[in-house]
Scaffold this motif. Structure first.
Motif, short mmCIF file in Angstrom:
data_model
loop_
_atom_site.label_atom_id
_atom_site.label_comp_id
_atom_site.label_asym_id
_atom_site.label_seq_id
_atom_site.Cartn_x
_atom_site.Cartn_y
_atom_site.Cartn_z
N LEU A 1 26.98 115.68 54.67
CA LEU A 1 27.08 115.42 56.11
C LEU A 1 25.75 114.90 56.63
CD1 LEU A 1 29.14 118.39 57.55
CD2 LEU A 1 29.75 115.98 57.56
N ASP A 2 24.72 115.56 56.13
CA ASP A 2 23.36 115.20 56.53
C ASP A 2 23.07 113.75 56.17
OD1 ASP A 2 21.42 116.60 57.86
OD2 ASP A 2 20.09 116.44 56.13
N TRP A 3 23.51 113.45 54.92
CA TRP A 3 23.29 112.10 54.41
C TRP A 3 23.99 111.10 55.30
CZ3 TRP A 3 26.56 108.42 52.05
CH2 TRP A 3 25.89 107.39 51.41
N TYR A 4 25.29 111.46 55.65
CA TYR A 4 26.05 110.56 56.51
C TYR A 4 25.36 110.39 57.85
CZ TYR A 4 30.17 110.06 53.55
OH TYR A 4 31.01 109.74 52.55
N ARG A 5 24.93 111.58 58.40
CA ARG A 5 24.30 111.55 59.72
C ARG A 5 23.04 110.67 59.67
NH1 ARG A 5 22.78 116.88 60.85
NH2 ARG A 5 24.93 117.41 60.43
N GLN B 1 12.73 115.97 55.11
CA GLN B 1 13.98 116.14 54.36
C GLN B 1 13.89 117.37 53.47
OE1 GLN B 1 16.05 113.85 55.26
NE2 GLN B 1 17.80 114.61 54.14
N ALA B 2 12.73 117.52 52.81
CA ALA B 2 12.54 118.63 51.89
C ALA B 2 12.58 119.95 52.66
CB ALA B 2 11.21 118.48 51.18
N ARG B 3 12.01 119.94 53.88
CA ARG B 3 12.00 121.17 54.68
C ARG B 3 13.41 121.54 55.09
NH1 ARG B 3 7.60 121.70 59.28
NH2 ARG B 3 9.18 122.99 60.22
N LEU B 4 14.15 120.52 55.50
CA LEU B 4 15.54 120.75 55.91
C LEU B 4 16.33 121.32 54.74
CD1 LEU B 4 17.44 120.21 58.36
CD2 LEU B 4 18.18 118.19 57.13
N ARG B 5 16.07 120.76 53.55
CA ARG B 5 16.78 121.23 52.35
C ARG B 5 16.42 122.69 52.07
NH1 ARG B 5 15.81 117.25 47.97
NH2 ARG B 5 16.85 115.93 49.48
N ALA B 6 15.13 123.00 52.21
CA ALA B 6 14.68 124.37 51.97
C ALA B 6 15.35 125.32 52.95
CB ALA B 6 13.17 124.44 52.10
N TRP B 7 15.41 124.89 54.24
CA TRP B 7 16.06 125.72 55.25
C TRP B 7 17.53 125.92 54.91
CZ3 TRP B 7 14.16 129.02 58.37
CH2 TRP B 7 12.88 128.84 58.89
N VAL C 1 29.53 124.32 50.04
CA VAL C 1 29.09 124.25 51.44
C VAL C 1 27.77 123.51 51.53
CG1 VAL C 1 28.16 125.67 53.32
CG2 VAL C 1 30.31 126.27 52.28
N TYR C 2 26.87 123.88 50.59
CA TYR C 2 25.56 123.22 50.58
C TYR C 2 25.71 121.72 50.36
CZ TYR C 2 20.91 121.90 49.03
OH TYR C 2 19.70 121.28 48.90
N ALA C 3 26.56 121.40 49.36
CA ALA C 3 26.75 119.98 49.04
C ALA C 3 27.36 119.24 50.22
CB ALA C 3 27.65 119.86 47.82
N VAL C 4 28.37 119.92 50.88
CA VAL C 4 29.01 119.28 52.03
C VAL C 4 27.99 119.07 53.14
CG1 VAL C 4 30.66 119.70 53.89
CG2 VAL C 4 31.35 120.04 51.54
N LEU C 5 27.15 120.11 53.38
CA LEU C 5 26.13 119.99 54.43
C LEU C 5 25.18 118.85 54.10
CD1 LEU C 5 25.23 123.69 55.24
CD2 LEU C 5 26.42 122.06 56.69
#
Ligand code: ADP
Length: 650
Positions: free
Chosen positions: A343-347, A2-8, A336-340
């Motif tokens: 979305l990620d959270w939803y996914r 999760q942390a890596r995805l956030r960093a990306w 955008v970051y928050a929406v992503l």
């Protein structure tokens, strides 16, 4: 993960911002500049027109004055006689008045040779009178017959001025020239308060009217060497070498105007702040200023009026707009970051739910499978069990039946044993009964005789004996009857002494015990054991009879019956010892004394069952029967029975 995805994602947003930001800033700058310039254009064009008209009006006003002056009689009089002091005086006075009246800087009259004959400043020390300005183009133009105008710095007064000239035409041609010098400072004063900077350049591009003092006699572009030479020749700007202003032309707007940057020469030597940006404060003018340059030519004078609109407000507007755009962009990127992220959270949640439901379904399936298997196994086991149960039940039934058969067989056997014993005892018993019977007979006979003799007391004595014998017979038959009965009494508390006595009675009936010493040590009425009376009697009858039989041929005949307390397997009990003085057990029986159908007595006397039946009976009482040969000779049978203490109940 999760942390890596956030960093990306953060990297992505930053990279996009870095890519988008310059374009957005460029666009914002362009749009802001364009709109500001459009506004500025619209506003400044009219202002420029106003200033041009103002200047044109000013020129117009003075341009006609030389002609008016050329018609003056005093002027003409001076020209006609330049040495007429009176005429000069008059002319001087009139010119002075004329200048004061029109607001002109100077007015003067020149002779055809260029010498100034009379002037409004005749009285001053730097008076033009006597000066020759033949080199001035305005003079030459007037001498050529046209109205002249010229801008220059006065060679005498060293004062800027705009010269208007006109020929004084007499009957014989041009007699002289009248000149009006106007003061551009008047215009400058009128323009100096304006927000925009107004400058006027001459045909060579030299600034000669300017609201900004420092720009005076500077050029907007470098002059060519010929122009510089010509300026020297005409002494238009004596002692001044016009130098170009430090201007950089940035670009031309869509309206054809120029945007230029003017370096501030005064601020040039000042230190810049850390960002290299000048702080625009009244005490510290900026190092450079950007201007929008609007130009309007004045064809009649050959001049150009320029308006320089300060673009600093536009710069501020651009900075402000850019800041807003950056802020907006940052907000957008954060959104955008928050929406992503959302979305990620939803996914993730949907995936989690799916995997959870999948896992649940799999677990349910596994559970169902396990349950099915369990059911199958339980069914199989149940079947097995019920089969085993069935088998067990039938086995139990079988066993019960067998047991019943065995019991009845045993009972039969016991009964048979008993009957056999009775059979064997019968002879003795018959003898025992016959004897009293014979005695009865003789007593009865005697009684009759005694009665006849009337010896009643003896009769009574005989009858008493008869009664006793009847009792004895009844006793014996009663015992036999009980002994022969098929009752299978329950194990209960039995007193040992009466049982031994009765057994001896049964065996001894008929005098079989005669010649045999009997040592019966069991007389204590309180020796109580767990047994059943009749059967226990049967056992002792057996043992005693066997002992008597064994001692038949011996010299010494002794039957010892003793009892002693003995604990077996932590259980209190009594050992009843039956010992005889016979030959002892035959060899074959020493190891297996209770084997059935072994008898040394012959078929008519013994069945060989007595001992084995006795063993079985003692067994049912929970006791033991053992046989051995006594060290001093003879057989020794030991009956062990559980003791009953008086506290154990009945
Ligand atoms: P039976 O009395 O009908 O022979 P038993 O089972 O009572 O049957 O006895 C079996 C045999 O054991 C007898 O025939 C006898 O040989 C032997 N026996 C039993 N008691 C004694 C004893 N006290 N002394 C010697 N031998 C005995």
């Amino acid at each position: 993960m999760q942390a890596r995805l956030r960093a990306w994602r953060i990297l992505f947003v930053v990279v996009v911002s870095l890519l988008v930001a310059p374009a957005a800033l460029w666009l914002t700058t362009r749009l802001t500049e364009q709109s500001t310039l459009d506004d500025l254009n619209a506003r400044t064009t009219s202002i420029l027109d106003l200033y041009s008209a103002n200047l044109a009006g000013h020129l117009e006003k003075f341009s006609s004055l030389p002609q008016v002056l050329s018609e003056s009689a005093q002027v003409r009089a001076v020209l006609q006689n330049r040495h007429d002091r009176q005429a000069v005086l008059y002319a001087n006075a009139q010119l002075e008045r004329f200048a004061a009246m029109t607001g002109a800087l100077e007015c003067y009259v020149m002779a055809p040779d260029g010498e100034t004959l009379a002037a409004s400043n005749w009285a001053r020390r730097d008076s033009f009178v006597g000066e020759n300005f033949a080199f001035r183009p305005y003079f030459q133009a007037a001498m050529a017959g046209t109205a002249g105008h010229y801008y220059a710095i006065g060679t005498t007064s060293l004062q800027r001025g705009y010269y208007f000239s006109y020929p004084v035409i007499g009957p014989w041609g041009i007699e002289g020239v009248t000149v009006i010098k106007s003061n551009p400072e008047d215009i400058e004063k009128a323009w100096s308060g304006a927000e925009e900077k107004i400058i006027v350049t001459d045909p060579d591009g030299v600034i000669f009217i300017s609201g900004v003092e420092d720009w005076m006699f500077r050029t907007l572009a470098p002059l060519s060497s010929e122009t510089r030479q010509r300026l020297q020749d005409t002494r238009r700007y004596p002692g001044i070498e016009p130098s170009p202003l430090p201007i950089t032309r940035d670009r031309t707007t869509t309206d054809g105007h120029h945007i230029l940057t003017l370096r501030n020469e005064q601020a040039e030597n000042r230190e810049l702040d850390i960002l290299g940006v000048e702080v625009n404060t009244p005490s510290h003018p900026p190092a450079e200023t950007r201007y929008l340059l609007l130009s309007s030519p004045m064809p009649q004078a050959g001049w150009t009026v320029h308006l320089l609109a300060d673009l600093t407000p536009m710069r501020h507007q651009v900075i402000k707009n850019n800041a807003m755009v950056l802020l907006g962009l940052a907000l957008l990127m954060v959104t955008v970051y928050a929406v992503l992220q959302r979305l990620d959270w939803y996914r993730t949640r949907i995936m989690l739910e799916q995997s959870t439901s999948r896992a649940l379904a799999a677990k349910e399936e596994a559970l169902r499978h396990a349950r099915d298997q369990l059911e199958v196994r339980v069914r199989e086991r149940t079947e097995d069990l019920s089969k085993a149960n069935q088998r067990l039940r039938s086995e139990i039934i079988e066993r019960i039946r067998t047991e019943e058969l065995l019991n009845s067989a045993q009972d039969e056997l016991v009964q048979a044993g008993k009957l056999a014993a009775i059979g064997q005892l019968a002879a003795g018993i018959t003898h025992e009964v016959n004897q009293p019977l014979a005695a009865l007979q003789s007593y009865a006979d005697n009684a009759r005789i005694l009665l006849q003799r009337n010896r009643l007391p003896d009769v009574d004595g005989n009858l008493q004996r008869i009664l006793e014998m009847c009792h004895r017979i009844a006793d014996i038959s009663g015992h036999l009857k009980r002994f022969a009965s098929r009752t299978r009494g329950e194990v209960t508390t039995v007193a040992l002494a009466p049982v031994i006595a009765m057994s001896l009675e049964l065996v001894g009936a008929g005098g079989r015990l005669r010649g045999i010493s009997i040592h019966n040590a069991i007389t204590d009425e309180h020796l109580l054991v767990q047994a059943e009376t009749i059967r226990l009697e049967q056992v002792f009858v057996n043992l005693f009879r066997n002992a008597i039989d064994a001692m038949q041929d011996g010299d010494r005949r002794l039957l010892e019956i003793t009892a002693e307390p003995r604990t077996v397997n932590d259980e209190a009990g009594y050992a009843i010892l039956v010992r005889d003085s016979g030959p002892g057990l035959p060899e074959v029986l020493v190891n297996k004394p209770f084997q059935p159908f072994f008898s040394t007595k012959g078929p008519e006397h013994g069945l060989g069952l007595g001992l084995s039946i006795s063993h079985g009976i003692i067994d049912t009482f929970g006791g033991t029967l053992t046989a051995s040969n006594a060290p001093q000779g003879g057989a020794l049978f030991t009956v062990w029975l559980k003791a009953v203490s008086l506290h154990d109940g009945p």
